[in-house]
Structures are given as structure tokens and as C-alpha cells.
Design an enzyme around this catalytic site. Structure first.
Site, short mmCIF file in Angstrom:
data_model
loop_
_atom_site.label_atom_id
_atom_site.label_comp_id
_atom_site.label_asym_id
_atom_site.label_seq_id
_atom_site.Cartn_x
_atom_site.Cartn_y
_atom_site.Cartn_z
N HIS A 144 38.27 59.46 22.02
CA HIS A 144 38.37 58.08 21.53
C HIS A 144 39.27 57.23 22.42
O HIS A 144 40.07 57.75 23.21
CB HIS A 144 38.92 58.06 20.10
CG HIS A 144 40.34 58.53 20.02
ND1 HIS A 144 40.68 59.85 20.18
CD2 HIS A 144 41.50 57.86 19.82
CE1 HIS A 144 41.99 59.98 20.08
NE2 HIS A 144 42.52 58.79 19.88
N ASP A 199 42.13 54.50 21.41
CA ASP A 199 42.83 54.19 20.17
C ASP A 199 42.42 52.83 19.63
O ASP A 199 42.41 51.83 20.36
CB ASP A 199 44.35 54.17 20.39
CG ASP A 199 44.87 55.52 20.80
OD1 ASP A 199 44.67 56.48 20.05
OD2 ASP A 199 45.48 55.60 21.89
N HIS A 235 40.65 59.67 25.24
CA HIS A 235 41.47 60.88 25.19
C HIS A 235 41.15 61.72 23.96
O HIS A 235 40.48 61.26 23.03
CB HIS A 235 42.96 60.54 25.27
CG HIS A 235 43.46 59.71 24.14
ND1 HIS A 235 43.22 58.37 24.03
CD2 HIS A 235 44.18 60.04 23.04
CE1 HIS A 235 43.78 57.89 22.94
NE2 HIS A 235 44.36 58.89 22.31
N ARG A 252 53.78 57.47 18.05
CA ARG A 252 52.92 56.60 18.87
C ARG A 252 53.10 55.13 18.49
O ARG A 252 53.12 54.79 17.32
CB ARG A 252 51.45 56.98 18.67
CG ARG A 252 50.53 56.31 19.68
CD ARG A 252 49.07 56.65 19.42
NE ARG A 252 48.53 55.78 18.39
CZ ARG A 252 47.40 56.02 17.73
NH1 ARG A 252 46.71 57.11 17.97
NH2 ARG A 252 46.97 55.17 16.82
#
Ligand code: SIN
Length: 300
Positions: A119, A121, A276, A291
Site C-alpha cells: 500500500h 499510506d 510498502h 508513525r
């Protein structure tokens, strides 16, 4: 860039640091000898910015940041997006999303299965994100790697006939696209069930299948196996076949870098040019990362 945040501070001294492209990898560079918790001079910011555009992924080693410093560094690159799963925001710091398999007092402290499909993000929002900054807090003795794949190289290596076929196509991205497939995960066992208010925040969006990087102009694929559900205006079967072909091509080994996390790593990647995947952590080992996600601009 929020130029004013970094550049206005003429009196801030330059830091002496190296930027080393990863040997033999299709993307990524290590940044050694910098402390991103200190205010950055305009010159240092410009070097990092150029490296970010050149390599797509910056690996800052040996960082010792408070949550506020993590957020402050992230804000140099843009406004921050807050994740819809408020259950996993770091208390007192909603900008930080906790990714973790740790359960404390019967409650997961973070999202355990974040990133288990390829994906970019928050491609399920519009505009989609610019990038993300992921900071290691507790790492497993084994596993827990993150893979990154260059979607610009993926696009460049598509046959010309396929590149032409993709011109003008648009695809739907949905946060809940995987919910029907994995009821045990999405019925609250691993992921909390979304409330009506949360569902309203993640209605499907549409982006071009190929996007131009807003800063470099390079073209890259912008579909991913986690969130992209179908291609607009194509019959279901044709859309499925085309997406499957693109998903397979987009993660060919030559486009991928595998990151084996080290203590105190801080990674900053470009969601406009990379996808990623979290490879997963054996259940007996603890993993926790923090994150932040930086707002981007409309994909065109
Ligand atoms: C993510 O998608 O941001 C999670 C990546 C990881 O856990 O390695």
C-alpha cells in the site's frame, strides 16, 4: 516544504551528516550523523529534501526523539493527517499512530496488522498523503521487516502498449476494501469495528492509475493491493485482471528494498512514489513503532 519552519532560522548551525545511497538497492539512502530532534537549518533541510526526492526513502539512524520532536520534524514537511482508528493514537499525541502487536491489560496498544498488504499510506483519502515517518520503539528479535517498492521504476518498465492503455484511467481506493475478506480480523479481533462516524471519514475516493510526482514530474503507478478496489468505467472482470497484472508487476524483486530495522531507526518515505509492506512478526516477539503521516496534494 514548510520553508518558513526551517529556512527562516538563519542562525541555526548546519549539522555535519552523510547521505549514503543504499548499495545495490533500487531506492533509499541512509542519513548518518544528523539529529532530527534539533532545529534544522535551511541548508540541511534542502539537502534532506533533495535526497528524499532522489531516493524516495531516507533512513535516519540512531535517533532519540520525544513524541513532540517526532511530530515537530514531521511538520517540517507538511500538515499531519490523523488516522481514522483513533483507538491507536498515542495518548496526548493524536498525530502519532501506534503500530504494534503488543497487548497490555487485555487491550492492543496499536494496530497489529498495519501494512500487511502492499500500500501507499492513506491512499484512501483525497488528497492522498505525501509521505510517512515511522520510528522504531521496540523491535522483535526476528522478523518485522518492511519492504518498499519503487512505483516509478514499475511504471517505467511496463510495456509501452500497457502504459498507453493506462493513460487517463482512474481507480477507486477504499479503506474498507479488505474488510469483507477477513472477518476474523475486521470483526474487532485485530481491528476495532468502525463506528458510523469513522466510516463517514473513509468514504471511497478516486485517483489516477498513473500519477505524476508533484515535485519531480516522474510518472509512477498509483494503485495498491490493500486499498485499490477497481478501475472506474471498466467491466468488473477487465478491471480485476488489469489490477492483478499491475499489482504483480509493481512488486517485482528488482523494484524492492527490504528494510531490516535497527534500534532507533527513523524512516521517512515518499508515498507518492513507493508502496510498502510489513512482512509480519512472529507472535512471541514484541514490535512497536510510531508513525506520523504527512498530508499531500491531489494526485494528477
Ligand atoms: C505501515 O504501513 O506504515 C506499517 C509498516 C510496518 O509496520 O513495517
Amino acid at each position: 516544504m514548510s520553508a518558513s519552519a526551517a529556512v527562516a532560522q538563519q542562525e541555526i548551525s548546519l549539522q555535519s551528516f552523510d547521505i549514503r545511497p543504499l548499495a545495490g538497492a533500487p531506492l533509499g539512502a541512509e542519513v548518518l550523523g544528523i539529529d532530527v530532534g534539533r532545529p534544522l537549518s535551511g541548508g540541511d533541510f534542502d539537502r534532506l529534501h533533495q535526497a528524499y526526492l532522489d531516493y524516495g526513502l531516507l533512513i535516519f539512524r540512531d535517533q532519540h526523539l520525544t513524541p513532540a520532536q517526532h511530530i515537530a520534524f514531521s511538520r517540517l514537511w507538511g500538515d499531519l493527517l490523523v488516522h481514522v482508528l483513533h483507538q491507536f493514537q498515542l495518548p496526548g499525541h493524536p498525530e502519532i499512530f501506534v503500530i504494534s502487536n503488543i497487548v497490555e491489560n487485555g487491550r492492543p496498544v496499536g494496530l497489529a496488522d498495519a501494512g500487511k498488504f502492499w500500500h501507499s499510506d492513506l491512499s484512501y483519502v483525497s488528497p492522498p498523503s505525501l509521505g510517512a515517518i515511522l520510528y522504531a520503539q521496540e523491535l522483535p528479535q526476528e522478523g518485522g521487516d518492511t519492504l518498499f517498492a519503487s512505483q516509478q521504476q514499475a511504471y517505467d518498465t511496463l510495456p509501452g502498449v500497457l502504459q498507453r492503455r493506462l493513460e487517463g484511467l482512474r481507480a477507486v481506493h477504499s479503506y474498507t476494501s479488505r474488510y469483507a475478506e477477513e472477518p476474523e480480523v475486521f470483526k474487532g479481533v485485530v481491528r476495532p469495528v468502525l463506528s458510523e462516524a469513522q466510516l463517514a471519514k473513509v468514504e471511497s475516493v478516486v485517483h489516477p492509475v498513473v500519477r505524476h510526482h508533484p515535485e519531480t514530474g516522474r510518472k509512477g503507478l498509483f494503485v495498491n493491493a490493500n486499498f485499490t478496489t477497481h478501475i472506474v468505467d471498466l467491466p468488473d472482470e477487465e478491471s480485476r485482471q488489469l489490477l492483478d497484472e499491475l499489482f504483480e508487476h509493481s512488486v517485482r524483486p528488482e523494484f524492492i528494498y527490504r528494510h531490516r530495522w535497527q534500534e532507533n531507526d527513523l524512516l521517512f518515505w515518499d508515498n507518492r512514489s513507493l508502496i510498502h509492506l510489513a512482512t509480519g512478526t512472529p507472535k512471541q516477539f514484541r514490535r512497536r513503532l510510531h508513525r506520523t503521516t504527512i498530508a499531500g496534494e491531489a494526485a494528477v
